[in-house]
Every structure is written in C-alpha cells, then in structure tokens.
Design an enzyme around this catalytic site. Structure first.
Site, mmCIF file in Angstrom:
data_model
loop_
_atom_site.group_PDB
_atom_site.id
_atom_site.type_symbol
_atom_site.label_atom_id
_atom_site.label_comp_id
_atom_site.label_asym_id
_atom_site.label_seq_id
_atom_site.Cartn_x
_atom_site.Cartn_y
_atom_site.Cartn_z
ATOM 1 N N THR A 76 0.859 -1.479 -0.038
ATOM 2 C CA THR A 76 -0.091 -0.333 0.140
ATOM 3 C C THR A 76 1.210 1.073 -0.107
ATOM 4 O OG1 THR A 76 0.212 -0.565 2.663
ATOM 5 C CG2 THR A 76 -2.092 -1.441 1.604
ATOM 6 N N GLN B 158 -30.202 -7.780 28.356
ATOM 7 C CA GLN B 158 -28.617 -7.781 28.386
ATOM 8 C C GLN B 158 -29.151 -9.472 27.308
ATOM 9 O OE1 GLN B 158 -27.258 -6.460 29.779
ATOM 10 N NE2 GLN B 158 -24.790 -7.237 29.831
ATOM 11 N N ARG C 34 -29.043 -8.873 22.923
ATOM 12 C CA ARG C 34 -27.787 -8.163 22.674
ATOM 13 C C ARG C 34 -26.559 -9.019 22.812
ATOM 14 N NH1 ARG C 34 -27.549 -3.076 26.167
ATOM 15 N NH2 ARG C 34 -25.422 -2.407 24.591
ATOM 16 N N GLY D 14 -20.255 1.075 32.538
ATOM 17 C CA GLY D 14 -19.273 2.297 32.423
ATOM 18 C C GLY D 14 -17.105 1.167 32.990
ATOM 19 N N THR E 267 -10.237 -3.501 6.862
ATOM 20 C CA THR E 267 -9.762 -2.478 6.033
ATOM 21 C C THR E 267 -8.762 -3.427 4.851
ATOM 22 O OG1 THR E 267 -10.279 -0.803 7.679
ATOM 23 C CG2 THR E 267 -8.942 -0.065 5.308
ATOM 24 N N GLU F 76 -6.689 -6.413 3.943
ATOM 25 C CA GLU F 76 -6.946 -7.733 3.112
ATOM 26 C C GLU F 76 -8.212 -7.653 1.841
ATOM 27 O OE1 GLU F 76 -4.776 -10.068 1.862
ATOM 28 O OE2 GLU F 76 -3.407 -8.844 2.833
ATOM 29 N N ASP G 288 -10.891 -4.288 0.999
ATOM 30 C CA ASP G 288 -12.425 -3.540 2.208
ATOM 31 C C ASP G 288 -12.596 -4.070 2.386
ATOM 32 O OD1 ASP G 288 -12.854 -0.171 3.338
ATOM 33 O OD2 ASP G 288 -14.282 -1.382 1.780
#
Lengths: 666, 666
Positions: free
Chosen positions: B140, B332, B335, B403, B424, B426, B428
């Site tokens: 790159t 919870q 998710r 928190g 990103t 190998e 995008d």
C-alpha cells in the site's frame, strides 16, 4: 508546500446550491451564537498552548499534566479577557479536552444550585465560581452505576457532635469513576445513604472536603486515587477519574444538601415544601445538553469523512484520467449521507429540547408538574437515541476513511474514544429506553380513559386512525410529502407500542411481561424516539428560513433522514402493516435520488458547521483538503522517528539477526 | 484477598447442561489442537516477560521497545524449546501483540513462497526462516490502498547494468502502512509498476534490501520512518507501521519475484507457464485465516461480557435480597447471546473454509480452476461479514459491560482497537462485498444457460422453487427445523439477488445499474454470506458430535444465530414475500425461548473457548469472577498514583486555588 494557498476542495465548493453563510447561522442557532462560537474557536486555535496534535504520543503523566496546564491557561484567558459566561463556556468547548473543569462547572455547581439551600448556595457557590475550591460529583461506586438507589456509602448522623459520619462499608461502596476526583478536586458532592438513628432514609447528597487546601493531600480518613487508563490514546486519559474510600469521615450537619429534605439538630428527617420534582428539571437540562453535544460530535466526524471522501480517489473512472472520488460511490453515499442528515436532525431536536427545558422550568415554577413525565421520557429517549447513533456514526465515519482513518492524525479514533462514554453516563442507553417504553405502555393503557396524551405522545390520541390506516404512497415522489412521512413514523411507533402492550397482557403479570418482552419494547421505544426527531425536523422546516436554497437543502436532509430510517427499519414498517413492500421499494428509490441531490452540496453542508481545523483535529478533514502532504509531514513527528535506529535495536534486533539470541540476556 | 481460591462463578458452572471438556475439543477442532493451544497459552501466561497488563500506561517508545523484547524472547523460547511450527505459531498467537514477526511470517515469507522461483525461494527463505533477515510486505501507498493496480512506485529495468531502479515518483507513491517497515525490517517485498523500455507492465513484486545488516541504517536512497500513533492505547502502537520513499534505488534483476512472469537479461517480458490463478490460492488462504481470527476475537469479547454479566448485579430482584445478575435481563441476552452464537458460527465456517482452501489447492495442482471464482467470492464475502460483525460485536460487548468496560483493565478497548483494522486490510469490507455481488449477478445471469451453479451458490439452481415458495411455518416450533431455516435464508438471498438483477437491467448499461444500485447489492451480498454461515453451521450439526449435551447445545446456538438474523433483517424476509409478519413474530417468540435455554449454559459456553486469564487480558472476564477486588487493586498501578499530589499541582492547580493565576507563568 504552499499549504496556506491551496484549496483542493474549491471545485466542490463551487458546486454548492445554497447560501453557506446563512446555513452557518441556521446551524449555530443565531447570528449571535455563530459569532461567539467563531471568535472563541479562533482564540483557542491561535494559542499554541491549546495545541492537541501531540496528545496520542504522550504518556499518561505528561498527558495529564499538559491538560492541567491547558485548564489553568483557559481560566487565565477567561479572566484576563473578562469573557462572559457564554463565551467562557464556548472557549472550554473548543479547548476540547476532558478535564476537572467539566465536572466542576457541569455537575458540582449545578448539584449545589439544584439541591442546596439558599444559604448553602451562597457559601459554596461563591467559592466555586472563583475556583477557590474545585469540586466533583461523587455518585457512582464500584458496585453501582445505573442503580443509584443501590449506593452503599453511608452518612450516619451523630447527634452528639451534630455531624454526619461518611463511611465506605464495603469494597464495592468505593466511589469509582467521578471525573476530577482522582488528583485534582478539593471538594465533592458525595451521594450516600442517610442513616438517622439506625434508619435508612435513602440516598442524599453531601458536600465533603476531600483534600487539604494547604498541601493538596487527601484529608485524614480518605483514600483517593486515579482509576487507571481508559479507552483511547488521549480521550478521557486527560481526566483523573477517581476512586475514593471513606473511613468514618466527619462533616458538619449543614453540609448535607438540604433544599428538598433536611435533618434537624435533633436528627429528625424533615421534607421541605420544595417539590421533589424540581430535581427532575436538572436531569432534563443535563440531557438536552447531551443531545446538543451529540449533534456536535457527529458533525465533526461527518465533516472529516465528507471532506476526505471528496479528496480521496480510488479505482478508475470511465470518463476521466483521474480516479473516482470515493464520495461518488453510492455505497459511500448510502453510509455517509444518512449520518450527515442525522447531524442536522439532532441539531434541531436539540434546539427544541432547549425550548422544552425552558417550558418545563416555567411550569415547575408555577407548580405545574403535568408535562414532567412526558418531558422526562422524551429527553431520556432522545439522549439514548442520539448518543448511540453518534457513537456508531463516528466509528462508521472512521471506516469510511479507509486505512488512514485508523491513524490518530485522522482525529477519528480520538473522537470516538472520547465520545462513547456518552452512551453510558447520565443513564445507560438501554436503561433509558426501557424507561421510555414504560412510559409508552402507561400511555397506551390510558388511551381509553379519556385522558388525552400530550406533547410528543399526542399522536397516540389518534390510535384508532393510526392503527387502521394504510400508507397512501403510489409514486416515489409521494414519499417527499411531510404528512406522508410523519404518518408512517406515527403508525409504526404506535403499532409497535400497542403490539407490545397486547403481548404483555398475555403474561401472568405486567412486570413479567415487561421483562420478557423488553427486547421488543426497546424497538418500540426507538421507533417513538425516531418519530420525535423526524417530527421536530419537519416542524423546523415550517419556520421562516431565509437564504438562497437553505430551506430546500434542509428539506432534502430531512427526507434523507426519514427515508434512510424507513429503509433501515423496513421490517417494522411492513410487518406492522402500514406500508407494503412495494412502497418500501419506492422509498428506497427516492432515497437514492435524494443522495444525488446531496452530493454536490456535501462539502458545503459540512462547511456550514464552521469547524476550525484546530477543533476538528484531523488531517483528513482539513478545510483545504490538502491531506497527503500533511499526513506525510505528521508521520515524522512520531517519537519512534527520533532516531533512525530504534531504542532496543542492540538488545532485541541485532542479536536476532546475528543469530546470537540464545546467548543474550533479554 | 484469597483470589486464587474463590470461584464466584461456581454456581453458574454448576448449572451447565453439557460436557464442557468435549465442547472445548469441538471448539478447538481436535484433541490435538486443544492440547497444543493449551500448552502454549500456559507457557506464555506463566512467563513474566509476556505480561501485558501495563501496555496502556506506556508511552509509544517504551511500548515499542517492550514489544521488541517480547518478540525476541518469543523467538528465543521457540528455538530453546525446539517448538514445532504449529507450536511456534500458537505461541505467537498467545503473546498477543502485533509485531514485525506477523508480517515476516504471515506476508513476507508467503509472498516469496507464492511468487518466487525455486531458486529465489531457496536463497531468501533460508535466510528468512532463521531471522537472518527480517522482511515486510510493502504494497500500500499513501495514495493507494484498495486499488492495487493504481500503485505508483516504479521499477524500471536498466539493461546496461541488469538492474531494476526502484523509485517513488510522487508523494502519494510513498509506501505507507506496511507493518514492521518503520523501524525493524531489513528487507521488503516491494510492489511496483514494472517498466520495460518505457512500457508499463503493471504491478509486480520485488525483494529489496532496505536497511544495512551492519548498522541497521536505511540504505542510500531510501527514506524510512514510522507513520505515527494509531487507534487505541496499546493495540497497533506496538507495531512500526512505516513510510518509505525510494530515490532511484538499484536492485539486481534476479530480485524481481519471477514465478509467474519474468524479465530476461535483454529486458523482455515473459509469462511463465505457471498459471496466474495460483496467486488467488494465497488470497483464499489469507482470508480463511482472517475468518478464523474473527471467531477468536469475538470469542474473547463474548467471554468477557458473559462472565462479567454473570458477576455484575444491578437493580432489585423480586425474589431475592441480592440484586439481579445483569445476564438475567432479556435486553442483555438479546444483545449478548446472538454474539455468542456468532462466535461459534464463525468458528465452524472458518473450519469449513480451511477445508475449502485444501480443496482449491488440490484442484489448482490438477489445473482445475473451475471452482476458483466461487471459492474466491465465498472467502471474500465471509472475510467481510465475519470481520464487520466481530468489530461491532466487540464494541457491543464493551457497552454490555457498562462503565467498567471503558477501562483498559476490562481488556475490551484494546481488543477493539487492535481488531478493527481487519475490516480494512486484505480487502476493504465494502469493496469485497461488491465483488461478491458481482459474482452473484453473474451467477443469476447464467441461470437459464444450463450451467449449474456449484458450491455455495448451488442453491441458485433452484431459483424457480425458491422465488415462488412460501415459508411453511405455522407454530413457533417449526422455526427449529433446519430445513425451514435453510430455505428461508436461501429464498431471501436469491430473491434479493434476482431483484437486484432485474433492477439493474432497467438501466442503460449494466455498469451504471450496478453502480447506482450498489447499496442494494451490498444487502444481497450480505444475505448470501449469512446463508453460507447458517448452512455450514447446519452441516456441522450433521457430524457425529459426542459428549453429553454438546450437540444439543450447538443446535440451540445455531438456531439463535439464524433466528436473530431473521429478526434483524425482517424487512428482507418479509418484503421479498417469503415469510409473513406473523411468521416473523413466531421466529421472535422462539428466539426468546432459545435465550432462556442458553442462559444456564452461558458461562460454560465461554469456558469452552479455554481462554487463559492472560490471553483474555481482562479483569471483568476473569475465570474466577473475582472482579471487584482486582479492579480496585489495578487502579493503584496508574502512573498518576505514583504520588498523592500530582505533577503539575504547583504550576497549574495551586495558583488557581490561591487566585494567583494571573501572575503566574503558564
């Protein structure tokens, strides 16, 4: 490199179809607000002490010390220049570094203002306003964050000495997280369980001096420290979030904040005639400020990503020798422009929330608490929605900048790391949405009772119509009508809420149903909050907005905001039966068209945020688009480039290459 | 504190309904794989040089030097203990710190293996295997990442001296990002445009020595440096991602990698008879490794979040004096458990990809290139899908820890920052999905031609059926049938693809249509990739899996994975007409039930990953659940706690408190 004279984005700017100067005023809220912000931003940007491009390279101690310096310098400038309160607060915004001042001004002082008696305010605020004391807000503990009523620190009244004894009975009762506590604050508002004659009266606030004003050492019986490194290179590592334990620390009785309830000399608990609801007013205030901050943070990320997407070229273009600007790719637009629209949408809903706060305050003064539950649910929900979208949106903008977005010099890692706590502090976003859901369920249950819902739930009064009507969209253009969009969002929101209510009623108890279906309730709450944002954007467009093309542009953004949500939540809209798959496809078709309308104006739309390069703190987001030379130049500032041969070469690289590793001491 | 003797999660573990030891083997892939991983993980964990809990507190230079030390120590141990290649690579995994070795072993050596002639391999690999040279992969550039064909560095053949002249003609041609380049590597595989007699033959690889083996200084004509700080405290800041410019640097002709094409002494370009497609085999290899890493990274985040959610209690419980474990909240679970299921799903699809790579390699050897396009699309798509979900999933796990997840000692900020580049590098993720979409469009266009689609697109052969059938689900239980799930995902995927193809055909050209509709094409590509993951999970369950309850548990996870996607993408499933809103609601109902089945097994399911506390690097995720004392203890290690009064007090805090700021020098 003649960086000052180039404008790689001039061509982009020449395509603008609206009056950017007027848009700047619209974004700022007023000509006055724009002027103040502009002056303060430039003041900070031009002062070398406020530079921030080196943050990521500093160790924690250096970083922290440098922030102390900036905070002191900011205060010095504020007093030297006799800045107004408005100017001072804008200046702090543009210094853009979390510090003890945020808590001193934003939590300590408001807590005393809101919960202190007149006498207490007089004594403590006059010290605080001049920084003769520095205060923090010691609420959360190691074991308790969201559940404030579960705090364990105790404040036991000792009638013999007329004192409270502040104590940390357990490890989990250690105060944990308060910003400014770890190393700086001299005082704290400490939340503790009030114990009178063995009886627990729940959590109350107390003003406690925690450090000596002579030598800054923690006072006897108090252990204080910093809680350690946090997410990100700079971010909140400039802040001394702290831990604190009390071993039977005594404070005078008059340091309990006694506006709403008092403890008498005899140790009696007395409620004052000040209504407890007043405290909620503060919460509304804090949360509307958070919504306002969300639009600001998102606008910064979007500004960086839009400008860099216009600079960056990748892969061939059919009609040019140059590669294609990445902003011309539809995939880029479909991720970026909804965020651009969201920044504007959040800005206007934040403005409206400011009005709501004023309205609530007026009503509270007149002992009218009728709108408080609705205002509370609404601000809680909008805090949750806008901060979640902003946190994810910043990270999305970072990804939209490709590899270079991963560099700290892009500004985006820092922006993300410093922003994400907003999803947790002042109410965890999921907990807040459940509060909204609870309010919605209550509102639904009262729909038949004759009690008309008001404010942001007023649409629920039209439950009959909204649960039976069908979307009238026939052509893609129909989706541009505000009334069509509004009803779609209203119908979706109320149907999800009514479905939840019905499903809950099939459980043995309301509580069990609410708990079992809480994931669905989150969806209903989000739908309601998105409706609020959409409707306030539509309301904004009813105002008299001057300036060539400004209103037209905002109309486009409003439609992008709404239709991108229709696309994202298509399952909701279709499964609740309001729109058909065909209508969903038309919305998507129109959305693509709207992106093409945003495209030529994208750079101007982020210019309208009026961010200085200093405030953006991003090489990718530079106003002049002169990205590559500055990326290249910034690389050489890396501490690793202090020498060609790195520290550690002789011990760890040379022996490896010379095959002498096995005999070397590591 | 008797940390070693407590197990706060013992009660959780006692509820387990399956054989954890067998699940460990299933996760690892084999008894052997588990044993090797286990031994290497413990070896690293027990060696104080490999400690990593102090990373967030180190400045860049210290951090980098410490990583050099670890890398050298790792190599020393590998040689001392005569570790096998398999063991050595596992050891490096558990050292868990990005370093030049990753590129040396993972990119430099494979590039020479894949693109070098036998002679070149013999010469360079023998040096590289012993670390007599250290290599990196310089592809790159500042101006080019995704578009490899747009690289600007030139390699011009000089027939007079039989050399290539490597040159950086522009600022944007500076090599930018290669890991290990900035400070460590002695050699690089440099990609540059091959120029022969003025003619550009496109991008080729060249072995270039970049630093002296005597004093480690960059060789004449080469400028090299580190590119500066990156996202996160530790993360990739342990790596010297570099920048490099060439000023007419000469290398011998035989340092062009000449396996597929050669330059003769006379400067003629000759293609060898080695098929170019072989190079794609490497790509398949690298991407399957990335998928495997994704499941590993996600498993770490999920392990932390599950354990901490079982330890953390917040808000009242109706039937206990203790507060409720946050893992018991449905929000919870909704998710967290889909991410837990995703970790397992990605593990198994990664295993399958390993098989696919072997299969492709065998075929390539036999000159059978027929499956290559499909294998290529499939690995590209799975790389994109799994890394995106993992990056977002780690951040979601962080938020699920409230928190405390924001503290570096939670391990999650570091895990996120070090992982996100996978979206990103190998390829995008969006660019890769568009490649998948292009393959899908091609497959759709050939459907009538009699050419039967194979492998992961075989289902498209049943286009007639899949575009006309309806989902047969009548009860929620019907959603547990693998055939029902599979057909739903197949129908959704093919319908989205066919719709895209139809819509594209309405544009003036295929290219324009593809470009205009690329956002929709992304959705179609994602649907296809999710189908692959679901179908490979279902295939896995057809294997003979022993161990009490293991297969049953995996079946539940498979259903959670699939039905949570049905819920998330309900708009797709309903709008394409395959399922009804009612059936969608039934899927959601069944999903809730599945969560309740996962719940008692959640901790055991993350124990099965067999992560050591060292590898997790998280106080919240400790195996013994003894979170609070260790959080508290770790706080005191903050450098800010070296002294009670912080550095900077006398200059920046005292003058403020004493109101002497205006006279002090800042």
């Amino acid at each position: 490199m003649a960086a000052a004279t180039v404008d790689h984005l001039a061509h982009e700017r020449s395509k603008t179809q609206f009056d950017v100067d007027v848009m700047k005023i619209t974004w700022a809220g007023s000509k006055h607000a724009l002027d103040v912000a502009d002056r303060m931003a430039r003041l900070v940007a031009s002062d070398p002490i406020f530079r921030k491009d080196n943050r990521a390279d500093l160790g924690r101690k250096e970083l922290f010390k440098n922030t102390l310096r900036k905070a002191a310098h900011a205060w010095k400038r504020i007093t030297e220049l006799r800045l107004t309160e408005e100017e001072a607060s804008m200046l702090r915004v543009f210094v853009d570094e979390p510090t003890y001042g945020d808590l001193h001004w934003g939590m300590f002082i408001p807590a005393i203002k809101g919960q202190g008696t007149d006498e207490q305010q007089k004594k403590w605020l006059s010290l605080a306003y001049k920084f003769q004391i520095i205060g923090c807000y010691a609420q959360t503990e190691l074991g308790h964050g969201s559940n404030v009523q579960g705090l364990e620190t105790t404040a036991t009244f000792d009638p013999k000495t007329d004192e409270f004894v502040i104590h940390s009975p357990t490890l989990t009762s250690s105060k944990w997280w308060p910003g400014g506590l770890g190393k700086v604050s001299t005082h704290a508002v400490v939340y503790a369980r009030l114990i009178l004659d063995g009886k627990d009266h729940g959590v109350h606030g107390f003003i406690v001096q925690i450090r000596s004003l002579d030598d800054h050492l923690p006072l006897p019986g108090i252990v204080i420290g910093d809680i350690g490194a946090k997410f990100g290179n700079g971010a909140y590592n400039t802040m001394d979030n702290g831990v604190m334990r009390f071993d039977h620390v005594r404070i005078p009785r008059n340091q309990m904040l006694m506006r709403v309830s008092q403890v008498t000399r005899e140790g009696k608990y007395v409620e004052s005639d000040v209504p407890r609801q007043l405290l909620y007013g503060t919460m509304v205030y804090v949360r509307q400020a958070i919504v306002s901050d969300a639009s600001k943070a998102l606008s910064r990320a979007v500004c960086i990503a839009v400008r860099y997407s216009a600079v960056r070229r990748q892969f061939g273009s059919l009609d040019s020798s140059l590669e294609t600007q990445v902003i011309d790719y539809k995939t880029q637009q479909s991720r970026l422009f909804p965020l651009l629209a969201s920044a504007y949408a959040f800005r206007f809903v934040g403005e409206w929330l400011k009005w709501l706060y004023t309205d609530v305050t007026e009503r509270l003064k007149a002992n009218d608490f009728s709108t408080l539950p609705e205002a509370h649910a609404c601000t809680a929900g909008l805090k949750s929605l806008t901060t979640s979208v902003t946190a994810d949106g910043i990270e999305e903008c970072r990804k939209l900048c490709g590899g270079h977005g991963y560099l700290c010099s892009s500004g985006l890692p820092e922006l993300f790391a410093v922003y994400v706590p907003a999803c947790t502090y002042e109410g965890d976003n999921v907990v807040l949405l459940l509060q909204v859901a609870r309010f919605l369920m209550k509102t639904v249950s009262q729909l038949g009772s004759g009690q008309q819902p008001v404010g942001t739930v007023a649409y629920m009064g039209r439950v009959q119509h909204l649960t039976q009507s069908k979307c009238g969209v026939i052509t893609a253009d129909d989706w541009l009508k505000p009334s069509v969009i509004l009803e779609a969002f209203e119908a979706r929101a109320i149907r999800l809420a009514v479905n939840c209510a019905k499903n809950i009623s099939q459980f043995p108890s309301q509580e069990e149903g609410f708990s079992e279906l809480s994931a669905d309730l989150l969806d209903a709450a989000i739908a309601h909050c998105q409706l609020i944002v959409v409707s306030k954007f539509i309301d904004k467009l009813k105002e008299d907005i001057k300036g060539h093309g400004v209103k037209e542009m905002l109309q486009i953004l409003c439609n992008v905001y709404a239709l991108s949500l229709v696309h994202k939540h298509l399952g909701d809209f279709i499964s609740t039966g309001y729109i058909t798959p065909k209508q969903g496809a038309l919305a998507n078709e129109k959305l693509r068209f709207l992106y093409s309308q945003v495209r030529p104006n994208a750079v101007a739309l982020v210019d309208a945020f009026n961010h200085t390069d200093h405030y953006l703190g991003s090489i990718l987001g530079r106003y002049d688009g002169n990205v590559y030379p500055h990326l290249y130049g910034a690389a050489w500032k890396s501490p690793l480039n202090d020498s060609d041969v790195p520290d550690g070469y002789h011990e760890y690289i040379k022996p490896l290459l010379k095959q002498k590793l096995t005999t070397s001491r590591l």
